[in-house]
Every structure is written in structure tokens, then in C-alpha cells.
Design a protein around this motif. Sequence first.
Motif, PDB file in Angstrom:
ATOM      1  N   LEU A 135       1.090  -1.136  -0.355  1.00 33.72           N
ATOM      2  CA  LEU A 135      -0.253  -0.227   0.188  1.00 33.72           C
ATOM      3  C   LEU A 135       0.718   1.476  -0.020  1.00 33.72           C
ATOM      4  CD1 LEU A 135      -2.600  -0.982   2.225  1.00 33.72           C
ATOM      5  CD2 LEU A 135      -2.575  -1.497   0.427  1.00 33.72           C
ATOM      6  N   TYR A 136       0.495   2.245  -0.710  1.00 36.19           N
ATOM      7  CA  TYR A 136       1.577   3.713  -1.022  1.00 36.19           C
ATOM      8  C   TYR A 136       0.296   4.828  -0.239  1.00 36.19           C
ATOM      9  CZ  TYR A 136      -0.212   3.922  -5.519  1.00 36.19           C
ATOM     10  OH  TYR A 136      -1.286   3.913  -6.622  1.00 36.19           O
ATOM     11  N   PRO A 137       0.719   5.792  -1.066  1.00 41.68           N
ATOM     12  CA  PRO A 137      -0.610   6.752  -0.043  1.00 41.68           C
ATOM     13  C   PRO A 137      -1.170   6.813  -1.345  1.00 41.68           C
ATOM     14  CG  PRO A 137       1.955   7.661   0.913  1.00 41.68           C
ATOM     15  CD  PRO A 137       1.682   6.396  -0.300  1.00 41.68           C
ATOM     16  N   PRO A 138      -2.446   7.385  -1.028  1.00 36.85           N
ATOM     17  CA  PRO A 138      -2.780   7.593   0.292  1.00 36.85           C
ATOM     18  C   PRO A 138      -3.515   5.972   0.682  1.00 36.85           C
ATOM     19  CG  PRO A 138      -4.460   7.913  -1.718  1.00 36.85           C
ATOM     20  CD  PRO A 138      -3.316   7.671  -2.169  1.00 36.85           C
ATOM     21  N   GLN A 139      -3.349   5.159  -0.098  1.00 35.53           N
ATOM     22  CA  GLN A 139      -4.247   3.842   1.075  1.00 35.53           C
ATOM     23  C   GLN A 139      -3.219   3.528   1.793  1.00 35.53           C
ATOM     24  OE1 GLN A 139      -4.389   4.444  -3.698  1.00 35.53           O
ATOM     25  NE2 GLN A 139      -2.771   4.341  -2.854  1.00 35.53           N
ATOM     26  N   THR A 140      -2.332   3.716   2.331  1.00 43.30           N
ATOM     27  CA  THR A 140      -1.465   3.453   3.400  1.00 43.30           C
ATOM     28  C   THR A 140      -1.715   3.647   4.108  1.00 43.30           C
ATOM     29  OG1 THR A 140       1.025   3.450   3.472  1.00 43.30           O
ATOM     30  CG2 THR A 140       0.485   5.168   3.296  1.00 43.30           C
ATOM     31  N   ASP A 141      -2.701   4.989   4.695  1.00 41.67           N
ATOM     32  CA  ASP A 141      -3.514   5.326   5.386  1.00 41.67           C
ATOM     33  C   ASP A 141      -5.081   5.135   5.452  1.00 41.67           C
ATOM     34  OD1 ASP A 141      -1.578   6.712   7.056  1.00 41.67           O
ATOM     35  OD2 ASP A 141      -1.262   7.888   5.048  1.00 41.67           O
ATOM     36  N   MET A 142      -5.533   4.731   4.639  1.00 44.97           N
ATOM     37  CA  MET A 142      -7.186   3.936   4.925  1.00 44.97           C
ATOM     38  C   MET A 142      -7.120   2.833   5.759  1.00 44.97           C
ATOM     39  SD  MET A 142      -7.875   4.309   0.446  1.00 44.97           S
ATOM     40  CE  MET A 142      -7.339   6.137  -0.440  1.00 44.97           C
ATOM     41  N   ILE A 143      -7.526   3.339   7.473  1.00 43.68           N
ATOM     42  CA  ILE A 143      -7.267   2.698   8.163  1.00 43.68           C
ATOM     43  C   ILE A 143      -8.650   1.198   7.430  1.00 43.68           C
ATOM     44  CG2 ILE A 143      -8.797   2.061  10.620  1.00 43.68           C
ATOM     45  CD1 ILE A 143      -5.868   3.907  10.075  1.00 43.68           C
ATOM     46  N   TRP A 144      -9.551   1.245   6.574  1.00 43.28           N
ATOM     47  CA  TRP A 144     -10.725   0.554   6.301  1.00 43.28           C
ATOM     48  C   TRP A 144     -10.651  -0.139   5.550  1.00 43.28           C
ATOM     49  CZ3 TRP A 144     -11.264  -0.037   0.963  1.00 43.28           C
ATOM     50  CH2 TRP A 144     -11.075   0.288   1.204  1.00 43.28           C
ATOM     51  N   LEU A 145      -9.351  -0.225   4.431  1.00 41.44           N
ATOM     52  CA  LEU A 145      -8.692  -1.076   3.632  1.00 41.44           C
ATOM     53  C   LEU A 145      -7.308  -2.131   4.483  1.00 41.44           C
ATOM     54  CD1 LEU A 145      -7.896  -1.995   1.076  1.00 41.44           C
ATOM     55  CD2 LEU A 145      -6.268   0.146   0.321  1.00 41.44           C
ATOM     56  N   LEU A 146      -6.786  -1.347   5.395  1.00 42.24           N
ATOM     57  CA  LEU A 146      -6.240  -2.075   7.023  1.00 42.24           C
ATOM     58  C   LEU A 146      -7.020  -3.285   7.268  1.00 42.24           C
ATOM     59  CD1 LEU A 146      -4.184  -0.236   8.032  1.00 42.24           C
ATOM     60  CD2 LEU A 146      -3.882  -0.724   5.913  1.00 42.24           C
ATOM     61  N   ASP A 147      -7.979  -2.749   7.615  1.00 39.54           N
ATOM     62  CA  ASP A 147      -9.105  -3.535   8.399  1.00 39.54           C
ATOM     63  C   ASP A 147      -9.448  -5.037   7.624  1.00 39.54           C
ATOM     64  OD1 ASP A 147      -8.891  -2.352  10.460  1.00 39.54           O
ATOM     65  OD2 ASP A 147     -10.507  -1.066  10.316  1.00 39.54           O
ATOM     66  N   ALA A 148     -10.074  -4.505   6.117  1.00 39.36           N
ATOM     67  CA  ALA A 148     -10.481  -5.629   5.188  1.00 39.36           C
ATOM     68  C   ALA A 148      -8.978  -6.461   4.705  1.00 39.36           C
ATOM     69  CB  ALA A 148     -10.784  -4.653   4.133  1.00 39.36           C
ATOM     70  N   LEU A 149      -8.025  -6.182   5.364  1.00 45.37           N
ATOM     71  CA  LEU A 149      -6.386  -6.918   4.775  1.00 45.37           C
ATOM     72  C   LEU A 149      -6.696  -8.153   5.472  1.00 45.37           C
ATOM     73  CD1 LEU A 149      -3.983  -4.572   2.601  1.00 45.37           C
ATOM     74  CD2 LEU A 149      -5.479  -6.438   1.640  1.00 45.37           C
ATOM     75  N   GLU A 150      -7.042  -7.427   6.896  1.00 47.04           N
ATOM     76  CA  GLU A 150      -6.377  -8.205   8.092  1.00 47.04           C
ATOM     77  C   GLU A 150      -7.628  -9.315   7.462  1.00 47.04           C
ATOM     78  OE1 GLU A 150      -5.452  -5.520  11.497  1.00 47.04           O
ATOM     79  OE2 GLU A 150      -3.874  -4.766  10.857  1.00 47.04           O
ATOM     80  N   LEU A 151      -8.397  -8.909   7.354  1.00 49.35           N
ATOM     81  CA  LEU A 151      -9.759  -9.802   7.597  1.00 49.35           C
ATOM     82  C   LEU A 151      -9.647 -11.049   7.046  1.00 49.35           C
ATOM     83  CD1 LEU A 151     -12.363 -10.229   9.511  1.00 49.35           C
ATOM     84  CD2 LEU A 151     -13.644  -8.598   7.406  1.00 49.35           C
ATOM     85  N   ALA A 152      -9.099 -10.655   5.261  1.00 45.98           N
ATOM     86  CA  ALA A 152      -8.851 -11.301   4.527  1.00 45.98           C
ATOM     87  C   ALA A 152      -7.804 -12.540   4.717  1.00 45.98           C
ATOM     88  CB  ALA A 152      -9.146 -10.764   3.724  1.00 45.98           C
ATOM     89  N   GLY A 153      -6.969 -11.977   5.916  1.00 46.29           N
ATOM     90  CA  GLY A 153      -5.487 -13.232   6.274  1.00 46.29           C
ATOM     91  C   GLY A 153      -4.403 -12.326   5.511  1.00 46.29           C
ATOM     92  N   ILE A 154      -4.277 -11.537   4.425  1.00 45.49           N
ATOM     93  CA  ILE A 154      -3.335 -11.448   3.552  1.00 45.49           C
ATOM     94  C   ILE A 154      -2.244 -10.408   4.235  1.00 45.49           C
ATOM     95  CG2 ILE A 154      -2.985 -10.547   1.575  1.00 45.49           C
ATOM     96  CD1 ILE A 154      -5.860 -10.691   0.601  1.00 45.49           C
ATOM     97  N   PRO A 155      -0.746 -10.511   4.256  1.00 48.98           N
ATOM     98  CA  PRO A 155      -0.054  -9.967   4.350  1.00 48.98           C
ATOM     99  C   PRO A 155       0.335  -8.757   3.685  1.00 48.98           C
ATOM    100  CG  PRO A 155       0.398 -12.368   4.984  1.00 48.98           C
ATOM    101  CD  PRO A 155      -0.372 -12.222   3.817  1.00 48.98           C
ATOM    102  N   TYR A 156       0.393  -7.590   4.418  1.00 45.95           N
ATOM    103  CA  TYR A 156       0.630  -6.459   3.926  1.00 45.95           C
ATOM    104  C   TYR A 156       1.846  -5.427   4.182  1.00 45.95           C
ATOM    105  CZ  TYR A 156      -2.416  -3.944   7.123  1.00 45.95           C
ATOM    106  OH  TYR A 156      -2.610  -3.487   8.505  1.00 45.95           O
ATOM    107  N   ALA A 157       2.006  -4.320   3.334  1.00 41.78           N
ATOM    108  CA  ALA A 157       2.973  -3.388   3.617  1.00 41.78           C
ATOM    109  C   ALA A 157       3.270  -1.964   3.316  1.00 41.78           C
ATOM    110  CB  ALA A 157       4.577  -3.956   2.646  1.00 41.78           C
TER     111      ALA A 157
END
Length: 351
Positions: A138-160
Amino acid sequence: MKRTTGMGRVTIRDIAAHAGTSFKTVSRVVNGEDSVSPALRQKVQEAMKALGYRPSRAAQTLRSGRHFALCVLSAVALEESFAGDEVPSFLNELIAGLMRACRAQNYQLVLENLAGTDSSPETIQARIASLRADGVILYPPQTDMIWLLDALELAGIPYARIAPGSAPERADCYLVDDFNAAREVGELLLSQGHSRIAFISGPENHLAAAHRREGLQAALAGRPNVELQCEVGTFHFPSGLAIGKKLLIQQTRPTAIFAANDMMALGVMAAASELGIVVPEQLSVVGFDDAPQARFIRPELTSINQNVREMGEMAGKMLIETSREKAAVAPRQHHIPYTLEIRQSVGRAPD
């Protein structure tokens, strides 16, 4: 795992015989495992190249459960990321670093955009769950979209996360010290006698740009004779051009302009040229990113090099390692060193 050539089907046993090693060693190299010495790995790779062997990604995925791919994920409309044919230099450098990490491990790099998707939580979650990738960048501005972080964690997908401006405890983060980098720019301009300074930030959802404004303000604090004018741009060249003209037609115009990225800084330099204002004799200009264009323009642009390519390569290596080990890693902050590249676009304040 096989490929038909003019000489028949090449197998890992053929590669092993050519390299003078075991087929298990070849299998480890094909699957990107670390338990092979660099010399032996090179020998196997040379044998694969000599025999025209390409591993079957489908077979690798079936056997290992990995996709052998990383994904650069965007959640904003393309017109927000790109202005006309202008591809952000930040994204170019990030992808170059990720490709270097992927190429070394025979991984693919894909780009996915969620913009335009039905924004319901169920649809977004289904799109993310369908990603065929072992990790997401994730790069700006996606890197600060909390809903997107939540969705990735819910799906169990590692992210940077690249250059986040908030919640650094969420996943591995790769960033520079935007505050101190901008403060260093402010100190440079003060040392050259500038007292009328303008700053062009990026959109409000790019939080790192806000840290740059704060760093510049910190450098100028306690200087009552110094004026700071702040404007909001879009990180694109046309934005810098338009705001540059707005600033430079003022009766009391700034003698130095600091833009939060290089493309806007180049737009400012174009505006100065159109108005007959000479850089750096009548106007000093500073950017942020140290894009290749900063060295191509004349006069050359002073800029902060934040080593985005290194960020990308480090993030890619981490995600590939995480997918191989299949073990959760505690979030870390990776602070990448920056450098202030002083070039021809900064000079003494005019009398």
C-alpha cells in the motif's frame, strides 16, 4: 513444473543432472527456498537457463499454497493517481524496487485497483479476498485508509505500508522522517536569507505531506520576520504550474517555494519561466522525492531523496519471506535514511 522444448519435456531431474546436484536442491531453488548456498543456486539457475526451463506457476501454487505474486493495491480513481500521461515518480520508483525483489525470487508483480467497485463492505471484502497474491503493498493515500487495513487483515493477507502518516503499529511500515527532512529544507532556505517562503502541500489524504509542512513550520518558528504562505496542490505538474503562477503574480511574491513533491516543484519552475522570473537568482525552488526529472531540468532541482526504490525492495523481500515462512511477524517500522540533494535551484535571496 515442466516445459515442452524442441528436445522434449525438461524436468527438474534434467536440471539436476546438468547442474550436477540433486533434484531436491533444484526443487528448493525453483520454490525460492533459502536453504541453498548462493553458489549452488547460481549453478542451478544457469542450468535452467541453458535448458530453457520455466517452472509451472500453477504446479508451484498447488504444491506450496502460495501464489508467487505480490500486489500493488490502489483504492483511488485513476484520474486522482495520474494527471494525463503523468505517472508519479514515487510510484515508478516503488515499482522498480518491488520488481527487483520479485525478480530475484521468480515472483510476479501485479497492480490492482479497487476504485469504481461497489463500496459496500461485502463487495470490497469479496474483491480483496479474491486477490491472488501472497502480499499487498500500500502506498499513499491507500497506506492510511484504515478500512482497507481492516479488510486485508480480515482476509488474512499480509501487507506492507509505504510512507504511512498514521497508525504505524499496523503492519510493517517503510518511511522516512518527513518532519526532519522538511525542517532541513527550511534551515537551508533561511541560511540563504529567504524571509518570504511558500509551501505547496499535497491533498489532505496524503498524511505524510502534512508532516512536511509541520517540519518546515518548525524550522521557521521564532522568526517573526519570516512569512510562510501555504497552498494545497494535487502532487501533479499542472497543480504546481497553476499554484506557482498564483504565488508569483502577487505584488509581494515569495523568494523561495518548497513543494511537497518534485512534479509540483517542476510546475513552479515552469511558471517562473513563463513569467520571466529567473531561478535561482530571483526565486529558489525545492522539491521532495528526487525524481529523475530533478536532475534533467535546468537549473537542476534541489530535492529530498527518500530512497523509495529501497523502500519497495525491502517491502517486497519482507512479504516474500513472510509467505515462505507462513508465520506472523510483529509489525516493525523501517526508517529509511533521506538525503537533501542541494543543486542549482537554490540561491541567495534577492535584495
